[in-house]
Write an enzyme that holds these catalytic residues in place. Structure first.
Site, PDB file in Angstrom:
ATOM      1  N   SER A 117     -27.428 -41.767  -9.721  1.00  0.00           N
ATOM      2  CA  SER A 117     -26.680 -43.015  -9.856  1.00  0.00           C
ATOM      3  C   SER A 117     -27.563 -44.220 -10.151  1.00  0.00           C
ATOM      4  CB  SER A 117     -25.870 -43.277  -8.583  1.00  0.00           C
ATOM      5  OG  SER A 117     -26.707 -43.282  -7.441  1.00  0.00           O
ATOM      6  N   ASP A 119     -23.430 -51.669  -0.632  1.00  0.00           N
ATOM      7  CA  ASP A 119     -23.750 -50.416   0.051  1.00  0.00           C
ATOM      8  C   ASP A 119     -25.183 -50.364   0.563  1.00  0.00           C
ATOM      9  OD1 ASP A 119     -25.232 -50.011  -2.271  1.00  0.00           O
ATOM     10  OD2 ASP A 119     -23.989 -48.368  -3.016  1.00  0.00           O
ATOM     11  N   HIS A 128     -27.715 -49.221  -3.814  1.00  0.00           N
ATOM     12  CA  HIS A 128     -27.811 -49.401  -5.257  1.00  0.00           C
ATOM     13  C   HIS A 128     -28.100 -50.860  -5.618  1.00  0.00           C
ATOM     14  CE1 HIS A 128     -25.328 -45.756  -4.757  1.00  0.00           C
ATOM     15  NE2 HIS A 128     -26.017 -45.329  -5.803  1.00  0.00           N
TER      16      HIS A 128
END
Length: 216
Positions: free
Chosen positions: A30, A185, A188
């Site tokens: 990601s 979060d 990221h």
């Protein structure tokens, strides 16, 4: 006749320009894919813009898949290494850490990726990961040494951390200290964080491009 001759020259020049272009596949999870961000703000598009600004003749392919582990990267490296690919940036291992997977498996998977790149005559920039301390000192030591050891063994370029633009060398990721650069979060990067990361990673990618051209 003159117009046809001119068109022929222009097409030939365009073909020569494409031949000089270094195609780089960014194989990752990601962090590479650009999770939680508009496409233009992700790592690969921002790195492409940075390289363009440096005058580098390179084209990036986003081969990032959100949630991918080192095993996932190994499973798809074969079709990532298309004939046009000259080099590869490998950024995998974060999801192995989140799941507490065996470092030996991660090592074997990354080694498999490097072997595939070697067989395809593709230069690699291997970006490392550092395990948090909550899995214990032995786990951390085993995991952290995977990347520098394999980079040396397979002649890959090496960068200690994807987050090199945000933290000092050897420092752990602190979501509180880095909250201005991370998404909610705490894992990221946000668009501003990606910009900083690209500034840290970019020079090593220029080294990768140089390595490809020296090998031609």
């Amino acid at each position: 006749m003159m117009r046809k001759a001119l068109m022929g020259i222009l097409m030939m020049c365009a073909g020569m320009a494409q031949a000089d272009e270094v195609v780089i596949a960014a194989l990752g999870d990601s962090l590479t894919q650009g999770y939680g961000l508009p496409q233009a703000d992700g790592f690969v598009p921002q790195l492409q813009n940075w390289l363009d600004g440096q005058g580098a003749e390179a084209r990036l392919i986003n081969a990032g898949v959100s949630g991918d582990t080192t095993a996932g990267g190994l499973a798809r490296v074969g079709w990532t290494l298309e004939p046009e690919v000259d080099a590869m940036i490998v950024t995998l291992g974060g999801n192995d850490l989140l799941r507490g997977l065996d470092p030996t498996q991660a090592r074997n998977n990354i080694e498999g990726i490097l072997k595939a790149a070697q067989a395809a005559d593709v230069d690699v920039l291997l970006i490392g990961m550092q395990a948090p301390g909550n899995f214990g000192a032995e786990y951390k030591a085993e995991f952290d040494k995977i990347y520098p050891e394999l980079a040396e063994a397979y002649g890959a370029l090496y960068l200690e951390s994807f987050f090199v633009g945000l933290v000092e060398e050897g420092a752990q990721i602190d979501p509180v200290a880095l909250r201005d650069w991370l998404q909610a979060d705490g894992i990221h990067p946000n668009a501003k964080g990606v910009t900083r990361i690209v500034e840290g990673v970019g020079p090593r990618v220029l080294d990768l491009i140089d390595a490809v051209k020296l090998g031609d």
